[in-house]
Write an enzyme that holds these catalytic residues in place. Structure first.
Site, PDB file in Angstrom:
ATOM      1  N   GLU A 160       6.170  -4.665   3.906  1.00 48.59           N
ATOM      2  CA  GLU A 160       6.192  -5.122   2.503  1.00 48.59           C
ATOM      3  C   GLU A 160       7.486  -5.821   2.126  1.00 48.59           C
ATOM      4  O   GLU A 160       8.100  -5.513   1.107  1.00 48.59           O
ATOM      5  CB  GLU A 160       5.922  -3.930   1.568  1.00 48.59           C
ATOM      6  CG  GLU A 160       4.595  -3.258   1.880  1.00 48.59           C
ATOM      7  CD  GLU A 160       4.230  -2.128   0.912  1.00 48.59           C
ATOM      8  OE1 GLU A 160       5.066  -1.753   0.072  1.00 48.59           O
ATOM      9  OE2 GLU A 160       3.093  -1.635   1.011  1.00 48.59           O
ATOM     10  N   ASN A 201       4.152  -6.088   8.326  1.00 47.99           N
ATOM     11  CA  ASN A 201       2.957  -5.541   7.667  1.00 47.99           C
ATOM     12  C   ASN A 201       3.096  -5.738   6.161  1.00 47.99           C
ATOM     13  O   ASN A 201       4.175  -5.549   5.604  1.00 47.99           O
ATOM     14  CB  ASN A 201       2.920  -4.031   8.009  1.00 47.99           C
ATOM     15  CG  ASN A 201       1.634  -3.344   7.659  1.00 47.99           C
ATOM     16  OD1 ASN A 201       0.553  -3.845   7.962  1.00 47.99           O
ATOM     17  ND2 ASN A 201       1.717  -2.183   7.025  1.00 47.99           N
ATOM     18  N   HIS A 237      -5.663  -3.099   1.120  1.00 45.05           N
ATOM     19  CA  HIS A 237      -6.024  -2.120   0.089  1.00 45.05           C
ATOM     20  C   HIS A 237      -6.768  -2.907  -0.991  1.00 45.05           C
ATOM     21  O   HIS A 237      -6.144  -3.590  -1.803  1.00 45.05           O
ATOM     22  CB  HIS A 237      -4.768  -1.466  -0.508  1.00 45.05           C
ATOM     23  CG  HIS A 237      -4.005  -0.647   0.479  1.00 45.05           C
ATOM     24  ND1 HIS A 237      -4.500   0.546   0.982  1.00 45.05           N
ATOM     25  CD2 HIS A 237      -2.795  -0.831   1.076  1.00 45.05           C
ATOM     26  CE1 HIS A 237      -3.604   1.051   1.842  1.00 45.05           C
ATOM     27  NE2 HIS A 237      -2.580   0.232   1.913  1.00 45.05           N
ATOM     28  N   GLU A 267      -4.493  -1.042   6.995  1.00 50.04           N
ATOM     29  CA  GLU A 267      -4.553   0.045   5.997  1.00 50.04           C
ATOM     30  C   GLU A 267      -5.784  -0.113   5.098  1.00 50.04           C
ATOM     31  O   GLU A 267      -5.697   0.056   3.879  1.00 50.04           O
ATOM     32  CB  GLU A 267      -3.277   0.055   5.140  1.00 50.04           C
ATOM     33  CG  GLU A 267      -2.005   0.167   5.946  1.00 50.04           C
ATOM     34  CD  GLU A 267      -0.736   0.315   5.108  1.00 50.04           C
ATOM     35  OE1 GLU A 267      -0.835   0.618   3.904  1.00 50.04           O
ATOM     36  OE2 GLU A 267       0.347   0.127   5.679  1.00 50.04           O
ATOM     37  N   ASP A 269      -8.765   0.132   2.744  1.00 48.77           N
ATOM     38  CA  ASP A 269      -9.586   0.983   1.883  1.00 48.77           C
ATOM     39  C   ASP A 269     -10.153   0.098   0.784  1.00 48.77           C
ATOM     40  O   ASP A 269      -9.557  -0.904   0.416  1.00 48.77           O
ATOM     41  CB  ASP A 269      -8.856   2.227   1.333  1.00 48.77           C
ATOM     42  CG  ASP A 269      -7.486   1.960   0.756  1.00 48.77           C
ATOM     43  OD1 ASP A 269      -7.228   0.831   0.300  1.00 48.77           O
ATOM     44  OD2 ASP A 269      -6.664   2.892   0.743  1.00 48.77           O
TER      45      ASP A 269
HETATM   46  C1  XIL Z   1       1.315   5.747   1.078  1.00 50.96           C
HETATM   47  C2  XIL Z   1       0.792   7.120   1.483  1.00 50.96           C
HETATM   48  O1  XIL Z   1      -0.588   7.017   1.722  1.00 50.96           O
HETATM   49  C3  XIL Z   1       1.086   8.131   0.414  1.00 50.96           C
HETATM   50  O2  XIL Z   1       0.762   9.444   0.860  1.00 50.96           O
HETATM   51  C4  XIL Z   1       2.569   8.077   0.023  1.00 50.96           C
HETATM   52  O3  XIL Z   1       2.790   8.945  -1.069  1.00 50.96           O
HETATM   53  C5  XIL Z   1       2.987   6.678  -0.344  1.00 50.96           C
HETATM   54  O4  XIL Z   1       2.683   5.808   0.729  1.00 50.96           O
HETATM   55  N1  XIL Z   1       1.432   0.751   1.965  1.00 50.96           N
HETATM   56  C6  XIL Z   1       1.937   1.383   3.078  1.00 50.96           C
HETATM   57  C7  XIL Z   1       1.726   2.832   3.238  1.00 50.96           C
HETATM   58  O5  XIL Z   1       2.460   0.714   3.972  1.00 50.96           O
HETATM   59  O6  XIL Z   1       2.790   3.454   3.923  1.00 50.96           O
HETATM   60  C8  XIL Z   1       1.496   3.513   1.924  1.00 50.96           C
HETATM   61  O7  XIL Z   1       1.180   4.879   2.167  1.00 50.96           O
HETATM   62  C9  XIL Z   1       0.397   2.817   1.147  1.00 50.96           C
HETATM   63  C10 XIL Z   1       0.795   1.396   0.853  1.00 50.96           C
END
Ligand code: XIL
Length: 348
Positions: A160, A201, A237, A267, A269
């Site tokens: 990020e 990422n 996401h 990641e 969802d």
């Molecule tokens: C999130 C986790 O799922 C949570 O449990 C934590 O509190 C915060 O981080 N992007 C990412 C992940 O790269 O590491 C994040 O994970 C979600 C967003």
């Protein structure tokens, strides 16, 4: 002495993981049919973010090991967990998850070496100037990657770093060191394990848009500077009511692949608000199927990772108030239409 302590901890971690692995021999959860085997036939790895807190739960571990060929520790390898104090590292959680993966024929994606969030507090105080910050970043990356040398196949090295509106994120790292912190992180990781694949990422960079254009420009610059980067992770996401166009996601993947990079969905969802009607679940399933189709057919994609196994333990409930439904399994680990859509697609 230090070595002996580390060995004892490693043995404890392996023993714990063996104990955790035990329930996997139990009956599989109803309706789950082993997505990973079907995906493997298509040359795709399926991953899932796992949380150490759930690893004592036999239904959870059975589903993780039965359905997926990769795990990503959801938090356990982040800076504040693995390197919470300047003097040392805490390998226990990462090592336990790795041992669990190894015991079940799975790989582990290391996540995430340098990220503006979940950083240990001491970093801010210790990074008094550019050189001290770069040294901290280098030491952090090389120590962790060396510890897992030959055992962790892929690393999210920088997470990020692109800003949502313009340029790069004004993080502690960027404000002190500009893009040098990114370059140095990758170089240190490469030197520590030349065989590990190194990724950048990010989120909201899945389709072609101004943010992914900024990522593209950054990565192109890194390649031109000779920075050892192997791939791009598209977090994915997504909100069911604001999905990116899949044609644009494909075109985006292809432009990164054309730079010679690998692209992983890291990641995934797909969340929606409100009650889980048949109609909403069917729409969610269709979206899951569409992105899997892209991953199976676009050049350069070798894995798709879902961020959380089931709706009971996904981060979505906390991160997006009002949303509770985003993963492949419901909170009783029963397959949802999205799971069945993946199974059907992978069986074809
Ligand atoms: C999130 C986790 O799922 C949570 O449990 C934590 O509190 C915060 O981080 N992007 C990412 C992940 O790269 O590491 C994040 O994970 C979600 C967003």
């Amino acid at each position: 002495m230090k070595n002996i302590a580390a060995r004892i901890r490693w043995c404890l971690a392996v023993a714990l993981a063996a104990a955790l692995a035990f329930p996997i021999a139990a009956e599989p959860n109803d309706g789950l049919q082993g997505l990973r085997a079907y995906a493997a036939k298509k040359g795709l790895d399926l991953g899932v973010a796992v949380n150490f807190k759930q690893m004592g739960n036999a239904r959870y571990t059975a589903a993780v090991a039965g359905e997926f060929s990769y795990i990503t520790p959801e938090n356990e390898m982040k800076w504040e967990y693995i390197h919470s104090l300047p003097e040392g590292y805490d390998w226990f959680f990462g090592d336990s998850l790795l041992a669990f993966a190894q015991a079940n024929g799975m790989k582990l994606r290391g996540h995430a070496l340098v990220w503006h969030s979940q950083v240990a507090r001491w970093v801010q105080d210790a990074a008094v100037d550019k050189e001290s910050l770069l040294k901290i970043v280098r030491d952090h990356c090389s120590t962790i990657v060396a510890h897992y040398r030959g055992k962790v196949a892929k690393w999210d090295v920088a997470n990020e770093v692109v800003d949502d509106k313009e340029g790069l994120r004004q993080s502690l790292f960027y404000l002190k060191a500009g893009t040098d912190f990114i370059d140095e992180a990758f170089k240190a990781a490469r030197a520590a394990d030349p065989a590990a694949l190194l990724y950048i990422n990010d989120y909201s960079v899945e389709d072609i848009c101004p943010k992914s254009d900024r990522l593209y420009a950054l990565v192109k610059g890194m390649l031109a500077r000779g920075v050892p980067i192997d791939g791009v992770g598209l977090q994915s996401h997504w909100d069911l009511d604001a999905l990116p166009s899949m044609a644009s996601v494909r075109a985006n993947i292809e432009r990164f692949a054309a730079l010679g990079l690998k692209v992983d969905i890291t990641e995934l969802d797909i969340r929606f608000k409100g009650p889980a009607s048949d109609e909403r679940l069917a729409a969610q399933a269709a979206a899951y199927a569409e992105v899997l189709k892209v991953a199976l057919t676009a050049k350069g994609v070798s894995s798709v990772t879902v961020w959380g196994l089931d709706d009971g333990h996904s981060w979505i409930r906390n991160a997006f108030p009002g949303y509770a439904n985003a993963t492949l399994l419901d909170k009783s680990y029963a397959p949802k239409p999205a799971y069945r859509a993946w199974l059907e697609l992978l069986k074809q």
